[in-house]
Design a protein around this motif. Sequence first.
Motif, short mmCIF file in Angstrom:
data_model
loop_
_atom_site.label_atom_id
_atom_site.label_comp_id
_atom_site.label_asym_id
_atom_site.label_seq_id
_atom_site.Cartn_x
_atom_site.Cartn_y
_atom_site.Cartn_z
N GLU A 26 3.64 10.72 8.01
CA GLU A 26 2.54 10.06 8.69
C GLU A 26 1.67 9.31 7.67
OE1 GLU A 26 -0.74 11.64 11.91
OE2 GLU A 26 -0.36 12.86 10.13
N GLY A 27 1.30 8.09 8.01
CA GLY A 27 0.42 7.31 7.15
C GLY A 27 1.11 6.60 6.01
N SER A 28 2.44 6.62 5.97
CA SER A 28 3.15 6.01 4.84
C SER A 28 2.91 4.50 4.75
CB SER A 28 4.65 6.28 4.96
OG SER A 28 4.92 7.66 4.81
N GLY A 29 2.68 3.86 5.89
CA GLY A 29 2.43 2.43 5.88
C GLY A 29 1.12 2.05 5.21
N ARG A 30 0.25 3.03 4.97
CA ARG A 30 -1.02 2.76 4.30
C ARG A 30 -0.95 3.01 2.80
NH1 ARG A 30 -2.61 5.47 9.00
NH2 ARG A 30 -3.03 7.41 7.89
N LEU A 31 0.20 3.45 2.31
CA LEU A 31 0.35 3.64 0.87
C LEU A 31 0.32 2.30 0.15
CD1 LEU A 31 3.31 6.20 0.82
CD2 LEU A 31 0.89 6.70 0.39
N GLU A 32 -0.02 2.33 -1.13
CA GLU A 32 0.14 1.15 -1.95
C GLU A 32 1.63 0.80 -2.00
OE1 GLU A 32 -2.08 -0.90 -3.38
OE2 GLU A 32 -3.58 0.25 -2.25
N PRO A 33 1.98 -0.48 -1.95
CA PRO A 33 3.41 -0.85 -1.90
C PRO A 33 4.26 -0.23 -2.99
CG PRO A 33 2.05 -2.76 -1.39
CD PRO A 33 1.11 -1.67 -1.80
N GLU A 34 3.75 -0.16 -4.22
CA GLU A 34 4.54 0.42 -5.30
C GLU A 34 4.84 1.88 -5.03
OE1 GLU A 34 1.80 -1.31 -5.60
OE2 GLU A 34 2.45 -3.16 -6.58
N GLU A 35 3.84 2.62 -4.53
CA GLU A 35 4.04 4.03 -4.21
C GLU A 35 5.02 4.18 -3.04
OE1 GLU A 35 1.45 8.02 -3.02
OE2 GLU A 35 0.43 6.09 -3.34
N PHE A 36 4.90 3.30 -2.06
CA PHE A 36 5.81 3.32 -0.91
C PHE A 36 7.25 3.16 -1.38
CE2 PHE A 36 8.24 1.34 2.47
CZ PHE A 36 7.82 2.00 3.62
N ARG A 37 7.49 2.20 -2.26
CA ARG A 37 8.86 1.92 -2.72
C ARG A 37 9.42 3.08 -3.52
NH1 ARG A 37 6.58 -3.82 -4.75
NH2 ARG A 37 5.88 -4.48 -2.66
N ARG A 38 8.59 3.73 -4.33
CA ARG A 38 9.06 4.88 -5.10
C ARG A 38 9.42 6.04 -4.18
NH1 ARG A 38 4.73 3.50 -8.56
NH2 ARG A 38 3.42 5.09 -7.57
N ALA A 39 8.64 6.23 -3.12
CA ALA A 39 8.82 7.40 -2.27
C ALA A 39 9.89 7.23 -1.21
CB ALA A 39 7.48 7.74 -1.59
N ALA A 40 10.15 6.00 -0.78
CA ALA A 40 11.01 5.75 0.38
C ALA A 40 12.38 6.43 0.31
CB ALA A 40 11.17 4.24 0.59
N PRO A 41 13.10 6.39 -0.80
CA PRO A 41 14.41 7.06 -0.80
C PRO A 41 14.34 8.56 -0.49
CG PRO A 41 14.25 5.54 -2.64
CD PRO A 41 12.87 5.64 -2.05
N GLY A 42 13.22 9.18 -0.81
CA GLY A 42 13.06 10.60 -0.53
C GLY A 42 12.80 10.93 0.92
N TRP A 43 12.60 9.90 1.73
CA TRP A 43 12.38 10.12 3.17
C TRP A 43 13.66 9.94 3.99
CZ3 TRP A 43 8.13 5.85 2.96
CH2 TRP A 43 7.02 6.33 2.22
#
Length: 239
Positions: free
Chosen positions: A202-219
């Motif tokens: 929840e709320g992943s779309g509000r992450l900073e883009p760099e953080e989003f890109r780092r985290a995405a494979p783990g989802w």
Amino acid sequence: MSVVIVSGTGTEIGKTVVTSAVAAAALAAGRSVAVLKPAQTGVGPDEPGDAAEAVRLAGSAVTAVELVRYPEPLAPDTAARRAGLATLSPAEIARAAERLATHHDLVLVEGAGGLLVRFDEAGHGLADAARLLGAPTLVVAQAGLGTLNSTQLTAEALRARGLSALGVVIGSWPREPDLAARCNLADLPEVSGLPLLGAVPEGSGRLEPEEFRRAAPGWLAPALSGTWSPESFTAAWPA
């Protein structure tokens, strides 16, 4: 798997964020990615739409294409009729996806709302474009109460039309999931007959883009270029 249809079980369930996460994970795996938004509704002429949001979150390496835009937040056929604009046919969607697939490893076609939302006066929609493309569908579902019914209906609609499905991704996993959400981790694959391929926090779309890109494979599961495990995730949230 060069073209994937991304469809929700309804509206406002995280479909664009899931599309962005799949794009980010694919880019991280060294694949070239395009995001096609056939019909964007409810957005003004100068406002960024869902395809632009995918570029913002996943990165500028994503090729974003939007075919038509209608001003009111309605089903595409209704929005087109009220605006006096032309509707969009499945053949037009398929042709655009095929063009993108000639230059990209992965093309994500993000629908509008659910699988059977109407795009034209004849009642055609995303499912018809999927059939023309021979492309599998990734189903984005809610986490909580009511999702079993809507996900099962979407899976049955795909099978009734002879269409294939990759699996289900939960579009917005709560920070504090209730009992229904925790039970649904086991029940969603059971009722839909589709594998669970991810859960986006929840709320992943509000992450900073760099953080989003780092985290995405783990989802996302390995089938979506990620490292997420449904067994480990379910064990972490016992019912």
